[in-house]
Design a protein around this motif. Structure first.
Motif, PDB file in Angstrom:
ATOM      1  N   LEU A   1       0.395  -1.152  -0.570  1.00  0.00           N
ATOM      2  CA  LEU A   1      -0.020   0.017  -0.046  1.00  0.00           C
ATOM      3  C   LEU A   1       0.630   1.227  -0.092  1.00  0.00           C
ATOM      4  O   LEU A   1       1.766   1.164   0.625  1.00  0.00           O
ATOM      5  CB  LEU A   1      -0.886  -0.032   1.007  1.00  0.00           C
ATOM      6  CG  LEU A   1      -1.812   1.110   1.184  1.00  0.00           C
ATOM      7  CD1 LEU A   1      -3.063   0.686  -0.185  1.00  0.00           C
ATOM      8  CD2 LEU A   1      -2.743   0.798   2.729  1.00  0.00           C
ATOM      9  N   VAL A   2       0.636   2.397  -0.598  1.00  0.00           N
ATOM     10  CA  VAL A   2       0.971   3.566  -0.627  1.00  0.00           C
ATOM     11  C   VAL A   2      -0.009   4.562  -0.888  1.00  0.00           C
ATOM     12  O   VAL A   2      -1.004   4.073  -1.417  1.00  0.00           O
ATOM     13  CB  VAL A   2       2.619   3.677  -2.066  1.00  0.00           C
ATOM     14  CG1 VAL A   2       3.635   3.064  -1.758  1.00  0.00           C
ATOM     15  CG2 VAL A   2       1.359   3.073  -3.179  1.00  0.00           C
ATOM     16  N   TYR A   3       0.115   6.269  -0.561  1.00  0.00           N
ATOM     17  CA  TYR A   3      -1.216   7.145  -1.516  1.00  0.00           C
ATOM     18  C   TYR A   3      -0.385   8.110  -1.880  1.00  0.00           C
ATOM     19  O   TYR A   3       0.997   7.715  -2.969  1.00  0.00           O
ATOM     20  CB  TYR A   3      -0.756   7.130   0.131  1.00  0.00           C
ATOM     21  CG  TYR A   3      -1.494   6.387   1.257  1.00  0.00           C
ATOM     22  CD1 TYR A   3      -2.510   5.752   1.188  1.00  0.00           C
ATOM     23  CD2 TYR A   3      -0.648   5.752   2.076  1.00  0.00           C
ATOM     24  CE1 TYR A   3      -2.661   5.119   2.072  1.00  0.00           C
ATOM     25  CE2 TYR A   3      -0.872   4.968   2.812  1.00  0.00           C
ATOM     26  CZ  TYR A   3      -2.476   4.887   3.442  1.00  0.00           C
ATOM     27  OH  TYR A   3      -2.589   4.252   4.365  1.00  0.00           O
ATOM     28  N   TYR A   4      -0.995   8.517  -2.818  1.00  0.00           N
ATOM     29  CA  TYR A   4      -1.564   9.109  -4.190  1.00  0.00           C
ATOM     30  C   TYR A   4      -2.343  10.572  -4.070  1.00  0.00           C
ATOM     31  O   TYR A   4      -3.795   9.749  -3.939  1.00  0.00           O
ATOM     32  CB  TYR A   4      -0.658   8.652  -5.716  1.00  0.00           C
ATOM     33  CG  TYR A   4      -1.225   9.431  -6.572  1.00  0.00           C
ATOM     34  CD1 TYR A   4       0.072   9.950  -6.467  1.00  0.00           C
ATOM     35  CD2 TYR A   4      -1.917   9.534  -7.170  1.00  0.00           C
ATOM     36  CE1 TYR A   4       0.616  10.999  -7.405  1.00  0.00           C
ATOM     37  CE2 TYR A   4      -1.549  10.395  -8.690  1.00  0.00           C
ATOM     38  CZ  TYR A   4      -0.813  11.298  -8.815  1.00  0.00           C
ATOM     39  OH  TYR A   4      -0.524  11.849 -10.247  1.00  0.00           O
TER      40      TYR A   4
ATOM     41  N   ILE B   1      -1.854  -0.508  -4.742  1.00  0.00           N
ATOM     42  CA  ILE B   1      -0.610  -0.029  -4.564  1.00  0.00           C
ATOM     43  C   ILE B   1       0.437   0.013  -5.893  1.00  0.00           C
ATOM     44  O   ILE B   1       0.048  -0.077  -6.408  1.00  0.00           O
ATOM     45  CB  ILE B   1      -1.379  -2.170  -4.814  1.00  0.00           C
ATOM     46  CG1 ILE B   1      -2.577  -2.772  -3.618  1.00  0.00           C
ATOM     47  CG2 ILE B   1       0.022  -2.819  -5.287  1.00  0.00           C
ATOM     48  CD1 ILE B   1      -2.468  -2.875  -2.648  1.00  0.00           C
ATOM     49  N   LEU B   2       1.756  -0.335  -5.269  1.00  0.00           N
ATOM     50  CA  LEU B   2       2.346  -0.231  -5.947  1.00  0.00           C
ATOM     51  C   LEU B   2       3.382  -1.411  -7.132  1.00  0.00           C
ATOM     52  O   LEU B   2       3.175  -2.154  -6.143  1.00  0.00           O
ATOM     53  CB  LEU B   2       3.902   0.303  -5.419  1.00  0.00           C
ATOM     54  CG  LEU B   2       5.443   0.515  -6.008  1.00  0.00           C
ATOM     55  CD1 LEU B   2       5.203   1.951  -7.291  1.00  0.00           C
ATOM     56  CD2 LEU B   2       6.290   0.916  -4.928  1.00  0.00           C
TER      57      LEU B   2
ATOM     58  N   LYS C   1      -2.044   0.843  -8.929  1.00  0.00           N
ATOM     59  CA  LYS C   1      -3.309   0.179  -9.127  1.00  0.00           C
ATOM     60  C   LYS C   1      -4.195   0.049  -8.645  1.00  0.00           C
ATOM     61  O   LYS C   1      -3.525   0.699  -7.173  1.00  0.00           O
ATOM     62  CB  LYS C   1      -3.269  -1.302  -9.792  1.00  0.00           C
ATOM     63  CG  LYS C   1      -2.372  -2.063  -8.811  1.00  0.00           C
ATOM     64  CD  LYS C   1      -2.584  -3.708  -9.265  1.00  0.00           C
ATOM     65  CE  LYS C   1      -3.133  -4.305  -7.782  1.00  0.00           C
ATOM     66  NZ  LYS C   1      -3.548  -6.071  -8.595  1.00  0.00           N
ATOM     67  N   GLU C   2      -5.449   0.291  -8.599  1.00  0.00           N
ATOM     68  CA  GLU C   2      -6.463   0.770  -6.983  1.00  0.00           C
ATOM     69  C   GLU C   2      -6.725  -0.450  -6.441  1.00  0.00           C
ATOM     70  O   GLU C   2      -6.341  -1.833  -6.714  1.00  0.00           O
ATOM     71  CB  GLU C   2      -7.691   1.012  -8.126  1.00  0.00           C
ATOM     72  CG  GLU C   2      -7.425   1.904  -9.220  1.00  0.00           C
ATOM     73  CD  GLU C   2      -9.114   2.357  -9.874  1.00  0.00           C
ATOM     74  OE1 GLU C   2      -9.392   1.517  -9.580  1.00  0.00           O
ATOM     75  OE2 GLU C   2      -9.436   3.254 -10.830  1.00  0.00           O
ATOM     76  N   THR C   3      -6.753  -0.266  -5.166  1.00  0.00           N
ATOM     77  CA  THR C   3      -6.707  -0.855  -4.180  1.00  0.00           C
ATOM     78  C   THR C   3      -8.782  -1.669  -4.405  1.00  0.00           C
ATOM     79  O   THR C   3      -8.731  -2.364  -3.905  1.00  0.00           O
ATOM     80  CB  THR C   3      -6.151  -0.445  -2.819  1.00  0.00           C
ATOM     81  OG1 THR C   3      -7.414   0.410  -2.009  1.00  0.00           O
ATOM     82  CG2 THR C   3      -5.188   0.402  -2.646  1.00  0.00           C
TER      83      THR C   3
ATOM     84  N   GLY D   1      -8.325   0.053 -12.816  1.00  0.00           N
ATOM     85  CA  GLY D   1      -7.298   1.066 -13.114  1.00  0.00           C
ATOM     86  C   GLY D   1      -5.972   0.986 -12.784  1.00  0.00           C
ATOM     87  O   GLY D   1      -5.490   0.314 -11.018  1.00  0.00           O
ATOM     88  N   LEU D   2      -4.946   1.580 -13.210  1.00  0.00           N
ATOM     89  CA  LEU D   2      -3.244   1.829 -12.908  1.00  0.00           C
ATOM     90  C   LEU D   2      -3.178   3.363 -13.898  1.00  0.00           C
ATOM     91  O   LEU D   2      -3.624   3.244 -14.799  1.00  0.00           O
ATOM     92  CB  LEU D   2      -3.377   0.681 -14.473  1.00  0.00           C
ATOM     93  CG  LEU D   2      -1.353   0.567 -14.049  1.00  0.00           C
ATOM     94  CD1 LEU D   2      -1.598  -0.324 -12.657  1.00  0.00           C
ATOM     95  CD2 LEU D   2      -1.169  -0.286 -15.546  1.00  0.00           C
ATOM     96  N   LEU D   3      -2.213   3.513 -12.913  1.00  0.00           N
ATOM     97  CA  LEU D   3      -2.293   5.036 -12.957  1.00  0.00           C
ATOM     98  C   LEU D   3       0.275   4.895 -12.854  1.00  0.00           C
ATOM     99  O   LEU D   3       0.623   4.119 -12.355  1.00  0.00           O
ATOM    100  CB  LEU D   3      -2.072   6.141 -11.842  1.00  0.00           C
ATOM    101  CG  LEU D   3      -3.766   6.091 -11.602  1.00  0.00           C
ATOM    102  CD1 LEU D   3      -3.490   6.898 -10.326  1.00  0.00           C
ATOM    103  CD2 LEU D   3      -4.418   7.309 -12.716  1.00  0.00           C
TER     104      LEU D   3
END
Length: 75
Positions: free
Chosen positions: A13-16, A32-33, A53-55, A60-62
């Motif tokens: 888990l990471v945050y953006y 998620i990294l 990617k979305e959790t 979705g992928l950024l």
């Protein structure tokens, strides 16, 4: 996020900060990294990007700048 932290944070888990404010007034979302990408621009300078990617079960992928990805202690 620093490059030295990537290996320990992969698939975690990471945050953006998405810039989209929710009903609670918060724009920081959890992701998620999944990868760290090294790129080279037209001037020959190297830079890193993160694939997150979305959790929430979405697909979705950024691709975002690595320095804009946050750890739990930076939120």
């Amino acid at each position: 996020m620093e490059l030295s932290q990537v290996k320990s944070r992969l698939n975690r888990l990471v945050y953006y900060d998405t810039g989209q404010i929710d009903l609670n007034g918060c724009s920081i979302k959890d992701f998620i990294l999944t990868a760290c990408i090294l790129r080279k621009n037209k001037k020959g300078a190297y830079y890193y990007e993160a694939e997150i990617k979305e959790t929430n079960g979405g697909k979705g992928l950024l691709i975002v700048p690595l320095e804009k990805v946050l750890n739990i202690n930076e939120v």
